[in-house]
Design an enzyme around this catalytic site. Sequence first.
Site, PDB file in Angstrom:
ATOM      1  N   LYS A  76      59.045  -1.318  25.301  1.00 55.32           N
ATOM      2  CA  LYS A  76      59.758  -0.062  25.881  1.00 55.32           C
ATOM      3  C   LYS A  76      61.403  -0.674  26.096  1.00 55.32           C
ATOM      4  O   LYS A  76      62.227   0.072  26.200  1.00 55.32           O
ATOM      5  CB  LYS A  76      59.387   0.098  27.296  1.00 55.32           C
ATOM      6  CG  LYS A  76      58.284   0.820  27.485  1.00 55.32           C
ATOM      7  CD  LYS A  76      58.424   2.464  27.647  1.00 55.32           C
ATOM      8  CE  LYS A  76      57.247   3.187  27.053  1.00 55.32           C
ATOM      9  NZ  LYS A  76      57.452   4.512  27.316  1.00 55.32           N
ATOM     10  N   ASP A 121      56.127   4.205  35.034  1.00 54.73           N
ATOM     11  CA  ASP A 121      54.704   3.502  35.204  1.00 54.73           C
ATOM     12  C   ASP A 121      54.962   1.881  35.417  1.00 54.73           C
ATOM     13  O   ASP A 121      54.255   0.948  35.763  1.00 54.73           O
ATOM     14  CB  ASP A 121      53.978   3.636  34.089  1.00 54.73           C
ATOM     15  CG  ASP A 121      53.087   4.847  34.377  1.00 54.73           C
ATOM     16  OD1 ASP A 121      52.915   5.195  35.520  1.00 54.73           O
ATOM     17  OD2 ASP A 121      52.873   5.507  33.183  1.00 54.73           O
TER      18      ASP A 121
HETATM   19  C1  PLP Z   1      52.774  -0.985  27.192  1.00 53.55           C
HETATM   20  C2  PLP Z   1      52.918   0.380  26.824  1.00 53.55           C
HETATM   21  N1  PLP Z   1      52.211   0.931  25.687  1.00 53.55           N
HETATM   22  C3  PLP Z   1      52.210   2.260  25.552  1.00 53.55           C
HETATM   23  C4  PLP Z   1      53.078   3.045  26.279  1.00 53.55           C
HETATM   24  C5  PLP Z   1      52.761   4.673  25.749  1.00 53.55           C
HETATM   25  O1  PLP Z   1      54.181   4.943  25.347  1.00 53.55           O
HETATM   26  P1  PLP Z   1      54.525   6.658  25.476  1.00 53.55           P
HETATM   27  O2  PLP Z   1      54.569   7.095  26.741  1.00 53.55           O
HETATM   28  O3  PLP Z   1      55.744   6.754  24.826  1.00 53.55           O
HETATM   29  O4  PLP Z   1      53.593   7.383  24.707  1.00 53.55           O
HETATM   30  C6  PLP Z   1      53.488   2.785  27.276  1.00 53.55           C
HETATM   31  C7  PLP Z   1      54.436   3.622  27.990  1.00 53.55           C
HETATM   32  O5  PLP Z   1      55.012   3.438  29.025  1.00 53.55           O
HETATM   33  C8  PLP Z   1      53.345   1.306  27.611  1.00 53.55           C
HETATM   34  O6  PLP Z   1      54.194   0.935  28.862  1.00 53.55           O
END
Ligand code: PLP
Length: 407
Positions: A76, A121
């Site tokens: 992120k 989150d």
């Molecule tokens: C560690 C991690 N992987 C995957 C995702 C998924 O990303 P997206 O919400 O863009 O689908 C998130 C989203 O917060 C995340 O924190």
Amino acid sequence: MLTKNSRARRAAYPSELRDIMSIDEAERSRTWLSHWEQLNHGPTPLRNLPALASSLNIAQLRVKDESVRSPLGSFKALGAPIALVRLILRIYPERNLDPLALIDGKYADLLKDFTVISATDGNHGRALAAAARSFGCQCVIVLHANVSKEREDAIAAYGARIVRIAGNYDESVEEAARLAAANHWTVVSDTSYEGYQDIPRDVMQGYGAIAAEVLAQANVSPGQPSPYTHVFLQGGVGGLAAGIASYFWEYFGENRPKFIVVEPVQADCLYQSALQGRATTATGSVDSVMAGLACGETSPLAWRFLESSVDAFMTISDDDAVTAMHLLAGRQGDDIAVVAGESGAAGLAGLAVLRASEALSAETDLDASSRVLVINTEGATAPSVYQELVGESHESVLARQAAWLAR
Ligand SMILES: Cc1ncc(COP(=O)(O)O)c(C=O)c1O
């Protein structure tokens, strides 16, 4: 559960999508971002796990390890900062701001009263708070009831003001929008909604850096076939999957790899979107150990990319994710150990679930000749949760990783 997507196309990347996200813009984002102090220098490692590949009976398994992208602990770190740069450039067009100076905090005087806000989150909010601090603006982060204190502290450490609500993730998104309207703050969200697309587009575009690095690490040049037959992408609102799938699709056109999106069964908004043929909401409780994937609503902008590029959508259980964390922590076999957080391990968990079933493997064309890419999207972003689930601290796993690399 798995559903094959009958809308998936094998064709050149459509121009109407290229107008929204493109390799050119991803490269521009990547160049700017490489100047941000919070990103570790150079590409993240692309780990080869031959022992795990052999136990899953596939030809090759590579893990792009985003846990070491940044001290922020997740991929992120590629999204929020670039969205903030592009937002500030749009707000002050007459000032001709230099993006690199902006990233360096040279316009802190101009930005000191500019406030950005987002629900999270954990990982997006942490990245936004860190970017706001670097650039010199104010940041407010709205947390829902299930975000752990550990994740809250990690965000607050970057100087963000925390607002805690009693409800779930989707209610925290609404609260962020309400506070923004009431206080003239600007929402910097990683999910889109009606009338709100530019910022989530820029966030997703930032994730294209992962795909760019993967292709460079595989020494692929234009016109060559994809080094991977399958790419597993874990889904929250769909931004990560859209940012990476769009890059590969533009690059390989009709010869793109197969994309499989993996979600927690309790937060299956992308899976449900595939069933209904439109961006929609999850059916479950939206509460999962995979905190980053616990999202109840598909991002409509992300869906525009996923609806025609993802070959299959699947759901996994929390136990599947924890099993995959163990596999990557690598106490068995001869592979390098990788620290993968709960959401980070989800792509591998999806692969393992499919390989455990002949029927599901056949439906997704997985066999002994498959070359698979998974993305470890986070490290131990909640260290105590990691230790509890894996039975070993992330420091100890990292020490085993260092010993493996040194041998
Ligand atoms: C560690 C991690 N992987 C995957 C995702 C998924 O990303 P997206 O919400 O863009 O689908 C998130 C989203 O917060 C995340 O924190």
